[in-house]
Write a protein that holds these residues in place. Structure first.
Motif, PDB file in Angstrom:
ATOM      1  N   THR A   1      17.060  47.963 -17.199  1.00  0.00           N
ATOM      2  CA  THR A   1      16.839  46.487 -16.268  1.00  0.00           C
ATOM      3  C   THR A   1      16.960  45.960 -15.035  1.00  0.00           C
ATOM      4  O   THR A   1      16.677  45.684 -13.872  1.00  0.00           O
ATOM      5  CB  THR A   1      16.481  45.836 -17.192  1.00  0.00           C
ATOM      6  OG1 THR A   1      15.820  45.792 -18.168  1.00  0.00           O
ATOM      7  CG2 THR A   1      15.434  43.776 -16.650  1.00  0.00           C
TER       8      THR A   1
ATOM      9  N   VAL B   1      16.468  48.144 -12.194  1.00  0.00           N
ATOM     10  CA  VAL B   1      15.383  48.087 -12.135  1.00  0.00           C
ATOM     11  C   VAL B   1      14.707  47.017 -10.447  1.00  0.00           C
ATOM     12  O   VAL B   1      14.919  46.961  -9.701  1.00  0.00           O
ATOM     13  CB  VAL B   1      14.464  48.428 -12.583  1.00  0.00           C
ATOM     14  CG1 VAL B   1      13.006  47.971 -12.402  1.00  0.00           C
ATOM     15  CG2 VAL B   1      14.282  49.737 -13.148  1.00  0.00           C
ATOM     16  N   LEU B   2      16.018  46.024 -11.551  1.00  0.00           N
ATOM     17  CA  LEU B   2      16.108  44.308  -9.958  1.00  0.00           C
ATOM     18  C   LEU B   2      16.279  44.621  -9.754  1.00  0.00           C
ATOM     19  O   LEU B   2      15.894  43.661  -8.521  1.00  0.00           O
ATOM     20  CB  LEU B   2      16.151  43.459 -10.926  1.00  0.00           C
ATOM     21  CG  LEU B   2      15.278  43.530 -12.643  1.00  0.00           C
ATOM     22  CD1 LEU B   2      15.836  42.061 -13.912  1.00  0.00           C
ATOM     23  CD2 LEU B   2      13.767  42.853 -12.506  1.00  0.00           C
TER      24      LEU B   2
ATOM     25  N   PHE C   1      17.378  47.039  -7.109  1.00  0.00           N
ATOM     26  CA  PHE C   1      15.793  48.027  -6.559  1.00  0.00           C
ATOM     27  C   PHE C   1      14.964  48.002  -6.278  1.00  0.00           C
ATOM     28  O   PHE C   1      14.154  48.887  -7.263  1.00  0.00           O
ATOM     29  CB  PHE C   1      16.446  49.602  -6.141  1.00  0.00           C
ATOM     30  CG  PHE C   1      18.291  49.672  -5.976  1.00  0.00           C
ATOM     31  CD1 PHE C   1      18.898  49.418  -5.133  1.00  0.00           C
ATOM     32  CD2 PHE C   1      18.864  50.067  -7.146  1.00  0.00           C
ATOM     33  CE1 PHE C   1      19.899  49.831  -4.925  1.00  0.00           C
ATOM     34  CE2 PHE C   1      19.684  50.168  -7.164  1.00  0.00           C
ATOM     35  CZ  PHE C   1      20.922  49.732  -6.185  1.00  0.00           C
ATOM     36  N   PRO C   2      13.995  47.246  -5.852  1.00  0.00           N
ATOM     37  CA  PRO C   2      12.842  47.431  -6.518  1.00  0.00           C
ATOM     38  C   PRO C   2      11.689  47.761  -5.031  1.00  0.00           C
ATOM     39  O   PRO C   2      12.406  48.224  -4.319  1.00  0.00           O
ATOM     40  CB  PRO C   2      12.439  45.763  -5.844  1.00  0.00           C
ATOM     41  CG  PRO C   2      13.656  45.158  -4.629  1.00  0.00           C
ATOM     42  CD  PRO C   2      14.376  46.094  -5.060  1.00  0.00           C
ATOM     43  N   ASP C   3      10.567  48.023  -5.503  1.00  0.00           N
ATOM     44  CA  ASP C   3       9.965  49.109  -5.316  1.00  0.00           C
ATOM     45  C   ASP C   3       8.943  48.408  -3.864  1.00  0.00           C
ATOM     46  O   ASP C   3       7.746  47.735  -4.545  1.00  0.00           O
ATOM     47  CB  ASP C   3       8.996  49.606  -6.154  1.00  0.00           C
ATOM     48  CG  ASP C   3       8.662  50.995  -5.347  1.00  0.00           C
ATOM     49  OD1 ASP C   3       8.577  51.396  -4.296  1.00  0.00           O
ATOM     50  OD2 ASP C   3       6.970  51.405  -6.144  1.00  0.00           O
ATOM     51  N   ASN C   4       9.343  48.704  -2.898  1.00  0.00           N
ATOM     52  CA  ASN C   4       8.107  48.399  -1.506  1.00  0.00           C
ATOM     53  C   ASN C   4       7.312  48.741  -1.954  1.00  0.00           C
ATOM     54  O   ASN C   4       6.092  47.767  -0.966  1.00  0.00           O
ATOM     55  CB  ASN C   4       9.152  47.496  -0.528  1.00  0.00           C
ATOM     56  CG  ASN C   4      10.358  47.243  -0.800  1.00  0.00           C
ATOM     57  OD1 ASN C   4      10.691  46.380  -1.517  1.00  0.00           O
ATOM     58  ND2 ASN C   4      11.488  47.132   0.089  1.00  0.00           N
TER      59      ASN C   4
ATOM     60  N   GLN D   1       4.820  49.005  -3.481  1.00  0.00           N
ATOM     61  CA  GLN D   1       3.530  48.393  -4.383  1.00  0.00           C
ATOM     62  C   GLN D   1       3.519  47.062  -4.064  1.00  0.00           C
ATOM     63  O   GLN D   1       2.593  46.600  -4.970  1.00  0.00           O
ATOM     64  CB  GLN D   1       4.096  48.513  -6.230  1.00  0.00           C
ATOM     65  CG  GLN D   1       3.795  50.007  -6.320  1.00  0.00           C
ATOM     66  CD  GLN D   1       4.183  49.787  -8.019  1.00  0.00           C
ATOM     67  OE1 GLN D   1       4.425  49.326  -8.686  1.00  0.00           O
ATOM     68  NE2 GLN D   1       4.090  50.717  -8.432  1.00  0.00           N
ATOM     69  N   LEU D   2       4.150  46.247  -2.948  1.00  0.00           N
ATOM     70  CA  LEU D   2       4.010  44.781  -2.839  1.00  0.00           C
ATOM     71  C   LEU D   2       2.984  44.723  -1.637  1.00  0.00           C
ATOM     72  O   LEU D   2       2.723  45.946  -1.302  1.00  0.00           O
ATOM     73  CB  LEU D   2       5.247  44.518  -1.872  1.00  0.00           C
ATOM     74  CG  LEU D   2       6.698  44.602  -2.825  1.00  0.00           C
ATOM     75  CD1 LEU D   2       7.438  44.029  -2.126  1.00  0.00           C
ATOM     76  CD2 LEU D   2       6.546  43.490  -3.993  1.00  0.00           C
TER      77      LEU D   2
END
Length: 88
Positions: free
Chosen positions: A39, A42-43, A45-48, A50-51
């Motif tokens: 967790t 993942v927090l 390194f957010p996946d940009n 899907q923004l």
């Protein structure tokens, strides 16, 4: 049966119980720690990809159905359903 045999069996059962419960506790502890670690990763390194960009136009709503044949078919289906499913 001898009391020595019963005592030995009870000691073996207690040992197996202790080992089994310890293994389950260790496995669940490792699982909780790994989920918390994932967790945090993942927090961090957010996946940009899907923004949604603010300049993207909003999606248009689906057009309303005004076709008379479609409305008639829906009315027929609802009445057929109600006639077959009478509440008692």
């Amino acid at each position: 049966m001898e009391s020595n045999t019963i005592t030995a069996l009870l000691q073996e059962a207690a040992t197996l119980l202790g080992v089994g419960m310890s293994m389950v506790f260790i496995f669940l502890s490792i699982l909780v720690v790994s989920v918390k670690l994932m967790t945090k990763i993942v927090l961090a390194f957010p996946d940009n990809s899907q923004l949604v960009s603010p300049s993207a136009p909003p999606k248009a709503p689906a057009p309303a159905v005004n076709d008379e044949q479609t409305i008639t078919a829906i009315k027929a289906a609802v009445s057929a359903y109600r006639s077959g499913n009478v509440s008692q």
